[in-house]
Design an enzyme around this catalytic site. Sequence first.
Site, PDB file in Angstrom:
ATOM      1  N   ASP A 158      83.569 -30.234 -89.659  1.00  0.00           N
ATOM      2  CA  ASP A 158      83.528 -30.189 -88.206  1.00  0.00           C
ATOM      3  C   ASP A 158      83.921 -28.773 -87.785  1.00  0.00           C
ATOM      4  O   ASP A 158      85.099 -28.421 -87.707  1.00  0.00           O
ATOM      5  CB  ASP A 158      84.499 -31.218 -87.632  1.00  0.00           C
TER       6      ASP A 158
ATOM      7  N   GLU B 186      96.795 -31.702 -86.586  1.00  0.00           N
ATOM      8  CA  GLU B 186      95.535 -32.183 -86.026  1.00  0.00           C
ATOM      9  C   GLU B 186      95.712 -33.692 -85.903  1.00  0.00           C
ATOM     10  O   GLU B 186      95.305 -34.454 -86.765  1.00  0.00           O
ATOM     11  CB  GLU B 186      94.363 -31.792 -86.935  1.00  0.00           C
TER      12      GLU B 186
ATOM     13  N   GLU C 215      95.102 -44.424 -83.422  1.00  0.00           N
ATOM     14  CA  GLU C 215      95.942 -44.141 -84.588  1.00  0.00           C
ATOM     15  C   GLU C 215      97.315 -43.619 -84.171  1.00  0.00           C
ATOM     16  O   GLU C 215      98.234 -43.590 -84.971  1.00  0.00           O
ATOM     17  CB  GLU C 215      95.282 -43.181 -85.585  1.00  0.00           C
TER      18      GLU C 215
ATOM     19  N   HIS D   9      83.401 -34.600 -84.824  1.00  0.00           N
ATOM     20  CA  HIS D   9      83.481 -35.892 -85.509  1.00  0.00           C
ATOM     21  C   HIS D   9      84.155 -36.947 -84.631  1.00  0.00           C
ATOM     22  O   HIS D   9      84.048 -38.143 -84.908  1.00  0.00           O
ATOM     23  CB  HIS D   9      84.234 -35.755 -86.840  1.00  0.00           C
TER      24      HIS D   9
END
Length: 406
Positions: free
Chosen positions: A104, A197, A206, A346
Site C-alpha cells: 500500500d 500504524e 480492531e 488497503h
Amino acid sequence: MGRRKGGNKALAPSGQKSTPDADGMNLDGGKGQEEAPEVVAIEEKAESSNLEDSPLIGSDKTSADYYFDSYSHFGIARSLSLIHKPFSAHLLASSPKRREMLKDVVRTKTYQNVIYQNSFLFKNKVVLDVGAGTGILSLFCAKAGAKHVYAVECSLMADMAKEIVQTNGYSNVITVLKGKVEEIELPVAHVDVIISEWMGYFLLFENMLNTVLYARDKWLNNNGIVLPDKASLYLTAIEDAEYKEDKIEFWNNVYGFDMSCIKKQAMIEPLVDTVDQNQIVTNCQLLKTMDISKMAPGDVSFMAPFKLVAERNDYIHALVAYFDVSFTKCHKLMGFSTGPRSKATHWKQTVLYLEDVLTICEGEAVVGSLTVEPNERNPRDVDIMLKYSLNGQHCQVSRTQHYKMR
C-alpha cells in the site's frame, strides 16, 4: 470484493444535474468536503483508483479469536475459516495481508516520507513502535538516526521481525519485544516518540488506538510526540443500486428459494470496498477528529450529528465512511486520505447500506447522527447506530439502523 461501476444514472430522477464544482481542494483529493485539513502529497505519485440485534452467524467467535495472528476480511465464510486455524497456519494466513499493507504505497510511503524528511524528530531519540508487524516502521526510524527503537508485536510475526532486523544489520538499534503492549515491560522508563500504524477499517475496527493511548500514558516523555497525531472520520452518501442488488437483494430469491435471513446479516455488517467517486451524491462531512496526543481512551466512543446535502438529483442507497490521517509535528503538514476521491488504500471505504432507497433532489439534505462505540463483549469490534431522516419532495423517511463490525 468487486469494484463498483460509478453512478447508475439510469435511475436518477428527471432534472438531474452533474455535481457542481466548488472552490478549494481537500485532503480527500476532491471538492466539496467540509473542514478537511490540507496535507502534503507523498513523493511517489500513482494513478488514482480510487436491524435490530439479530444474532450474527458464528457470533460465538469474534475478531478477538483471530486478531493477533491474522487479519479477517469481512464476510461470514472468511471469518469462520480462520477460527480453527493452528498458529502456524495463522502466520501463513496473515502473510498476504502483511504484503498488502506493505505494498500500500499511500500508507507505507507516507510513513517513510514522514520519518526520512523529518529526521530531527528521530535523531538520537528513543522510539516505541506499537504493533510493529514486520518492523518496517522501526527500520525507517533506525535508518533516520534513532538512538534505539523498541518494536512491540504480539503476533508470531514478531519472530520474523527479529530475523528481518538482524538480516538488515539493525540488531544493535532495534529490539523486538513479543507480547501485548499492556503486558510487557520496556527496558527503559520513558520514550521520546511513539509511532504506530494503528488504524483499522472504519478507522476504529480492531481498536488498536486504545493500545497506543495506553503506551502514551505509560511511557511517553512529557515533551514526547505520537505519530500520527490526528485522525478524522468523514461521511458521505452514494448511489449504489447495481452493487446493492448484487450483494444484498440477491438473497431474496436464490434459484427460487427465500434466503432473506442472510440478507439481514449482510445489512447488519458494513461492507469494506472501494467506492467510485462518481457515485457520490452529497457533500462529505467531518464527523470526528481525534487528537492522539491528548484524547482519552473513552473518546473512541462518540455520537456525531451529520447533514448531507445532495449535489444532484439521484437515489441514495448507502452512506460511506472514510478517514484521513495527519502528521502535524513535521516541518510541513503531511498525511493521507482513504476517501473515494483519493488513491486507493488497503483500508478502502466502509459502506453502510440503508434499509430505504432515498430519492433526493439537489439541495435536499439527509440529516441524522452516527453513534460509534466498541462492542461490550469484545472491544476490538465496533457497534454503529445510524439515525437518519429525509423530508424531501419525493421521499419522506426516518429510521434507525444498527451495524456490527466483526
